[in-house]
Enzyme design. Structure first.
Site, PDB file in Angstrom:
ATOM      1  N   CYS A 178      36.813 100.228 -27.242  1.00 16.43           N
ATOM      2  CA  CYS A 178      36.380  98.976 -27.878  1.00 16.43           C
ATOM      3  C   CYS A 178      37.455  98.593 -28.880  1.00 16.43           C
ATOM      4  O   CYS A 178      38.639  98.632 -28.558  1.00 16.43           O
ATOM      5  CB  CYS A 178      35.000  99.129 -28.510  1.00 16.43           C
ATOM      6  SG  CYS A 178      34.867 100.471 -29.723  1.00 16.43           S
TER       7      CYS A 178
ATOM      8  N   ARG B 148      31.565 101.271 -30.661  1.00 17.21           N
ATOM      9  CA  ARG B 148      30.858 100.815 -29.457  1.00 17.21           C
ATOM     10  C   ARG B 148      31.178 101.717 -28.268  1.00 17.21           C
ATOM     11  O   ARG B 148      30.293 102.021 -27.449  1.00 17.21           O
ATOM     12  CB  ARG B 148      31.235  99.360 -29.142  1.00 17.21           C
ATOM     13  CG  ARG B 148      30.650  98.347 -30.093  1.00 17.21           C
ATOM     14  CD  ARG B 148      31.161  96.940 -29.811  1.00 17.21           C
ATOM     15  NE  ARG B 148      32.553  96.768 -30.209  1.00 17.21           N
ATOM     16  CZ  ARG B 148      33.267  95.664 -29.969  1.00 17.21           C
ATOM     17  NH1 ARG B 148      32.700  94.638 -29.320  1.00 17.21           N
ATOM     18  NH2 ARG B 148      34.517  95.574 -30.381  1.00 17.21           N
TER      19      ARG B 148
END
Length: 436
Positions: free
Chosen positions: A394, A399
């Site tokens: 990410c 994430r």
């Protein structure tokens, strides 16, 4: 008594969703009912979508309060009725993502079940009144999950569901003589933690496990000292939570990498704990340091930039971006402190959320992890096997940690995190980029 109160809440919920000016919709609609024999047929008919409206924790595999058995009817998809308690406009932003990943719009028919017929009826009415479905699209299995069990139906659970724990499980662990180490993870000084946190939880500032300028995870020897100060050794059971499940997943990845053998993630985080009525405390919990960390082998979790280049040159390995679509296509960088836009050439999009700080494709409306079949569809074009290397990236790793955790739940032991992510890749102008 509890069930009666719950039914009253659901009725009020439906009236609120329908609106006071839509009295014609408040009366429950009539739907065709499905008996056990027909339900058995539908389980094997993959064109129909089976929808389970119970808690995602029960759906995953944890025992429910009225059956003592966890899991779901094989092939069912989860749409927790409690998600409808979200603010209406916010819920409407999420519903199409949910319908798409569960195949509810394209299916020739939907059959709904819950703990009982009433729960199924509430979702069915909402689908018709609010989401444009037709009564003829929907069937109800009136006997519920308990009826399915009573008639001898099989049960399916999420792989490795015990790593994703509900608040009720954690509450029981707190009553034991030797409870797990509980970590409350966030970036910064822990202001919210000081005001309210799960009893016995120790605060972790993510700056203790990652460092500027790229926010990569600090070296193993430094991590080991940090974990020892937090009272963690490789033989301790550790439960991690945060307000944002990506922060907790980041810490889970660190603990896994360092060889801690029993690491759990609290499903729904602190929000779930509070909403389910468990007690909290304020103040500061000082951990009791440990002297010996352990000698178990560390695990392969992260890949560096050189390894990413090798992955991109190997058709059997995959680099998966879990940045928002606007980040992936180069509309924006996603961060105020990252100027470069675009993506790593050769990376495939693994879904994410609407911005760098949300992951609606991985998180349910109540903050719990999306059902694992939803998430698996994001990578199905890659036809991965259990041995496939899938490296997630990410912006700076949070994430990607959540998608990595989901992949590990699915049994992809070669799932990895490109720790440097877009921030590190784009920091060198000589590395290629693409957009569009």
């Amino acid at each position: 008594m509890f069930r009666c109160v719950k039914h009253i809440i659901y009725l009020c919920l439906f009236i609120a969703l329908s609106g006071c000016d839509q009295q014609k919709n408040i009366q429950m609609s009539a739907f065709d009912l499905v008996d056990q024999q027909k339900m058995m047929t539908l389980v094997n008919d993959h064109d129909w979508v089976l929808v389970d409206v119970r808690s995602s924790d029960w759906f995953n595999g944890w025992p429910s309060d009225n059956t003592g058995v966890g899991g779901h009817i094989p092939g069912a998809r989860n749409f927790d009725l409690n998600w409808l308690l979200n603010e209406r406009d916010e819920l409407n932003k999420l519903t199409e993502r949910l319908f798409q990943s569960k195949g509810m719009r394209k299916a020739p028919g939907i059959v709904i079940y819950g703990s009982d017929q009433y729960e199924a009826q509430v979702l069915a009415d909402w689908l018709v009144a609010e989401q444009g479905f037709e009564n003829s699209d929907i069937r109800i299995f009136p006997f519920g999950f308990s009826g399915w069990l009573k008639f001898g139906g099989d049960v399916e659970t999420m792989p490795s569901y015990t790593r994703l724990v509900p608040p009720v499980w954690l509450d029981k662990q707190l009553q034991k003589p030797q409870p797990p180490v509980i970590l409350d993870v966030s970036y910064g000084a822990g202001i919210r933690y000081r005001l309210t946190h799960i009893p016995q939880a120790v605060h972790v500032d993510t700056s203790w496990i990652e460092s500027k300028p790229l926010w990569n995870v600090i070296p193993d020897n430094e991590l080991q000292q940090t974990l020892k100060r937090l009272g963690i050794s490789q033989d301790k059971q550790v439960v991690v939570y945060s307000e944002d499940m990506t922060a907790a997943a980041r810490m889970v990845s660190v603990l896994d990498a360092m060889g801690v053998g029993d690491v759990r993630l609290l499903n729904g985080g602190f929000k779930a704990w509070v909403e389910q009525g468990y007690i909290v405390q304020s103040g500061w919990v000082t951990p009791e340091p440990v002297e010996i960390f352990g000698t178990a082998a560390f695990s392969d979790v992260w890949v560096d930039t050189e390894r990413v280049k090798a992955i991109l040159n190997d058709d059997s390995e995959h680099l998966i971006s879990v940045r928002s679509w606007r980040e992936f296509t180069g509309k924006n960088s996603g961060y105020s402190y990252i100027n470069a836009k675009g993506r790593i050439p050769g990376a495939v999009w693994g879904h994410s959320g609407t911005d760098p700080y949300s992951m609606q494709d991985y998180i349910n409306p109540d903050g719990t992890l999306r059902e694992i079949r939803d998430i698996a569809t994001y990578w199905q074009q890659l036809s991965p096997t259990e041995d496939t290397v899938m490296a997630f990236y990410c912006g700076t790793g949070w994430r990607a940690s959540l998608s990595w955790f989901a992949a590990r739940l699915l049994g992809y032991e070669n799932a990895r995190i490109y720790d440097g992510g877009w921030m590190e890749w784009s920091s060198d102008s000589r590395r290629p980029r693409e957009a569009g």
